[in-house]
Design a protein around this motif. Structure first.
Motif: not given
Length: 271
Positions: A169-186
């Motif tokens: 649910i959260v990933l699509p919003a993060l990918a669109e809203a945050v300029p980062s190209d690098d995600f480290v998630l639990l």
């Protein structure tokens, strides 16, 4: 002694050597990721260990939460260096992930959480931290994220430890809203599977754990983030849940089909 090559359970060995006051206490230390065997962290109390093995117990903890050790494991496993970077910590809670980022040289950390008053003062009072409370990550937009802090537009790393909500649910919003190209998630299977897959707070079925992990990888792929690495968390989650670490990158990571075997091994606890 165990039949498997003259070994004993690790929790029994720790207690026998006087490194913990009881076998129960030893098991807790092991599950918290505070015991190493030959320099490698082991999180299973039943781990077969040679009686003469080099066992070290870290009885203290410099972090504001045990979750910090999960991010330490992820950064080391994936070779991610936060030094000099602006980072977003999603689901900051008491600030364990943020503290690790600061300790490893992050220039600025946006510590975001839907709750209020949870961030430990040690972290909240650091000048490098932008404290953002009462913000639901699933509602972020590029505009709203940029407005959170003057340095938000320079974010190049996102870390996250979210509870009571699926990363799908959260990933699509993060990918669109945050300029980062690098995600480290639990990845927490207990919040990815339906209620029917959780008993007493734990996802016991390896197949469901595998589905939970792969589903998150596919959602990341669908929003433009390839998988660059997956690993088991160095310590177990709440109630003893198996949890997983994943790194996603834009334009660098690969299709989830290349991670099927690895995900299966992780879910079954053999890697």
């Amino acid at each position: 002694m165990d039949a498997r090559g003259g070994t004993v359970r690790l929790d029994a060995l720790v207690a026998e050597r006087g490194l913990a006051r009881s076998r129960t206490a030893a098991a807790k230390l092991i599950q918290d990721g505070r015991v190493t065997v030959g320099g490698t962290a082991v999180v299973k109390p039943s781990h077969p260990t040679r009686p003469d093995a080099a066992v070290v117990v870290d009885s203290g903890d410099e972090w504001v939460s045990r979750a910090a050790r999960k991010l330490v494991g992820a950064l080391d496993a994936f070779g991610v260096d936060p030094a000099g970077r602006v980072a977003l910590d999603v689901g900051a809670s008491t600030g364990g992930f943020t503290q690790v980022l600061l300790a490893r040289g992050a220039r600025r950390v946006v510590a975001l959480d839907v709750g209020h008053g949870q961030l430990d003062p040690v972290v909240a009072l650091d000048d490098r931290v932008a404290v953002v409370e009462g913000c639901n990550a699933r509602n972020l937009t590029a505009e709203s994220y940029a407005a959170l802090d003057p340095a938000a537009g320079e974010t190049s790393l996102v870390v996250g430890d979210l509870s009571f909500i699926s990363l799908r649910i959260v990933l699509p919003a993060l990918a669109e809203a945050v300029p980062s190209d690098d995600f480290v998630l639990l990845v927490k299977p207990q919040f990815e599977v339906g209620r029917g897959g959780v008993r007493e707070g734990i996802v016991h079925d390896p197949g469901l754990r595998n589905d939970a992990l792969m589903n998150v990888l596919w959602v990341a792929w669908d929003v433009g983030l390839g998988t660059s690495g997956i690993a088991a968390s160095p310590i177990v989650g709440t109630h003893g849940n198996h949890e997983y670490l994943a790194r996603f990158q834009r334009g660098v990571g690969t299709n989830p089909t290349e991670w099927i075997d690895r995900a299966t091994d992780l879910a079954e606890g053999v890697a």
